[in-house]
Scaffold this motif. Structure first.
Motif, PDB file in Angstrom:
ATOM      1  N   ALA A  69       6.075   8.347 -10.885  1.00 25.58           N
ATOM      2  CA  ALA A  69       4.908   8.322  -9.999  1.00 25.58           C
ATOM      3  C   ALA A  69       3.765   7.504 -10.597  1.00 25.58           C
ATOM      4  CB  ALA A  69       4.444   9.738  -9.702  1.00 25.58           C
ATOM      5  N   SER A  70       3.492   7.686 -11.891  1.00 26.70           N
ATOM      6  CA  SER A  70       2.400   6.930 -12.498  1.00 26.70           C
ATOM      7  C   SER A  70       2.785   5.461 -12.686  1.00 26.70           C
ATOM      8  CB  SER A  70       1.960   7.560 -13.818  1.00 26.70           C
ATOM      9  OG  SER A  70       3.026   7.679 -14.702  1.00 26.70           O
ATOM     10  N   ALA A  71       4.063   5.175 -12.879  1.00 27.07           N
ATOM     11  CA  ALA A  71       4.508   3.781 -12.978  1.00 27.07           C
ATOM     12  C   ALA A  71       4.296   3.067 -11.651  1.00 27.07           C
ATOM     13  CB  ALA A  71       5.974   3.713 -13.378  1.00 27.07           C
ATOM     14  N   VAL A  72       4.628   3.731 -10.560  1.00 23.94           N
ATOM     15  CA  VAL A  72       4.424   3.137  -9.228  1.00 23.94           C
ATOM     16  C   VAL A  72       2.944   2.896  -8.983  1.00 23.94           C
ATOM     17  CG1 VAL A  72       4.626   3.591  -6.746  1.00 23.94           C
ATOM     18  CG2 VAL A  72       6.558   4.058  -8.265  1.00 23.94           C
ATOM     19  N   ALA A  73       2.108   3.876  -9.332  1.00 27.62           N
ATOM     20  CA  ALA A  73       0.656   3.722  -9.147  1.00 27.62           C
ATOM     21  C   ALA A  73       0.125   2.547  -9.969  1.00 27.62           C
ATOM     22  CB  ALA A  73      -0.064   5.009  -9.527  1.00 27.62           C
ATOM     23  N   ALA A  74       0.624   2.391 -11.200  1.00 25.58           N
ATOM     24  CA  ALA A  74       0.179   1.295 -12.061  1.00 25.58           C
ATOM     25  C   ALA A  74       0.542  -0.059 -11.465  1.00 25.58           C
ATOM     26  CB  ALA A  74       0.793   1.443 -13.450  1.00 25.58           C
ATOM     27  N   VAL A  75       1.757  -0.183 -10.954  1.00 22.88           N
ATOM     28  CA  VAL A  75       2.198  -1.453 -10.372  1.00 22.88           C
ATOM     29  C   VAL A  75       1.412  -1.745  -9.089  1.00 22.88           C
ATOM     30  CG1 VAL A  75       4.159  -2.656  -9.339  1.00 22.88           C
ATOM     31  CG2 VAL A  75       4.461  -1.404 -11.472  1.00 22.88           C
ATOM     32  N   LYS A  76       1.173  -0.731  -8.277  1.00 24.16           N
ATOM     33  CA  LYS A  76       0.381  -0.931  -7.055  1.00 24.16           C
ATOM     34  C   LYS A  76      -1.033  -1.374  -7.387  1.00 24.16           C
ATOM     35  CE  LYS A  76       2.715   2.082  -3.766  1.00 24.16           C
ATOM     36  NZ  LYS A  76       2.611   3.321  -2.964  1.00 24.16           N
ATOM     37  N   ALA A  77      -1.591  -0.880  -8.503  1.00 21.72           N
ATOM     38  CA  ALA A  77      -2.943  -1.260  -8.904  1.00 21.72           C
ATOM     39  C   ALA A  77      -2.997  -2.679  -9.462  1.00 21.72           C
ATOM     40  CB  ALA A  77      -3.481  -0.276  -9.939  1.00 21.72           C
ATOM     41  N   GLY A  78      -1.847  -3.237  -9.846  1.00 24.04           N
ATOM     42  CA  GLY A  78      -1.836  -4.612 -10.314  1.00 24.04           C
ATOM     43  C   GLY A  78      -1.202  -4.844 -11.668  1.00 24.04           C
ATOM     44  N   ALA A  79      -0.668  -3.812 -12.300  1.00 21.53           N
ATOM     45  CA  ALA A  79       0.011  -4.009 -13.582  1.00 21.53           C
ATOM     46  C   ALA A  79       1.346  -4.708 -13.328  1.00 21.53           C
ATOM     47  CB  ALA A  79       0.245  -2.670 -14.271  1.00 21.53           C
ATOM     48  N   ILE A  80       1.760  -5.568 -14.265  1.00 19.46           N
ATOM     49  CA  ILE A  80       3.043  -6.257 -14.095  1.00 19.46           C
ATOM     50  C   ILE A  80       4.178  -5.498 -14.737  1.00 19.46           C
ATOM     51  CG2 ILE A  80       2.046  -8.557 -13.867  1.00 19.46           C
ATOM     52  CD1 ILE A  80       2.971  -8.987 -16.849  1.00 19.46           C
ATOM     53  N   ASP A  81       3.842  -4.586 -15.668  1.00 17.71           N
ATOM     54  CA  ASP A  81       4.869  -3.790 -16.328  1.00 17.71           C
ATOM     55  C   ASP A  81       4.263  -2.488 -16.790  1.00 17.71           C
ATOM     56  OD1 ASP A  81       7.350  -3.096 -17.354  1.00 17.71           O
ATOM     57  OD2 ASP A  81       7.610  -4.977 -18.442  1.00 17.71           O
TER      58      ASP A  81
END
Length: 175
Positions: A88-100
């Motif tokens: 869940a936090s990985a998905v949130a990070a990618v949606k916010a703009g993180a590439i990995d």
């Protein structure tokens, strides 16, 4: 030669300084920040091309820093680090703009490879994919977060006895 401006945001001061020194040896010019407020301030002044941001910081969420970086540099390569890895936090990070998204402790080579990865190509498949036990653990953690950390509600939604769920969650996450 182009300067590789890097912002590192982490509230673990020892880890922050060690990672900063390692990234300097790898050719980056790091700016260090120990909390969300300082990270957002440094994002505005440094406009980094690269960033390494811890997800959970003492004064808030690292996703706020990711959004601040995206506001000043849409093309920045941002890697989220966390000691509390879950889907869940990985998905949130990618949606916010993180590439990995990497779980701590991540080695410097993995971080550098993630930062410098070609944005047009998908990352290679993991050499050590998650075990079935780890996938189960991730699913339980996601449901637990969605239930606002209510163990009884999580157990009900997973069709599991509350005590069984408590025993599972009391153990360390499987690898």
């Amino acid at each position: 030669m182009n300067e590789k401006r890097l912002l590192i945001v982490d509230d673990d001061e020892i880890f922050l300084n060690r990672l900063g020194r390692s990234m300097t040896r790898k050719g980056f010019t790091p700016t260090l920040a120990g909390n969300v407020a300082e990270g957002k301030r440094q994002a505005q002044t440094a406009a980094p091309d690269y960033a390494i941001v811890d997800l959970r910081l003492q004064d808030g969420n690292g996703l706020e820093v990711v959004e601040a970086i995206r506001a000043v540099n849409k093309h920045a390569s941002i890697v989220m680090l966390t000691g509390y890895g879950n889907i869940a936090s990985a998905v949130a990070a990618v949606k916010a703009g993180a590439i990995d998204y990497l779980a701590k402790p991540a080695n410097v080579e993995d971080i550098v490879n993630a930062l410098l990865a070609d944005k047009g190509t998908p990352p290679p498949p993991p050499e050590n994919p998650m075990s079935a036990d780890r996938v189960r653990w991730e699913h339980i953690q996601r449901i637990y977060e969605l239930c606002d950390h209510n163990i009884s509600e999580t157990a009900r939604r997973l069709n599991m006895h509350r005590r069984t769920l408590q025993r599972i969650m009391a153990k360390r996450s499987p690898q």
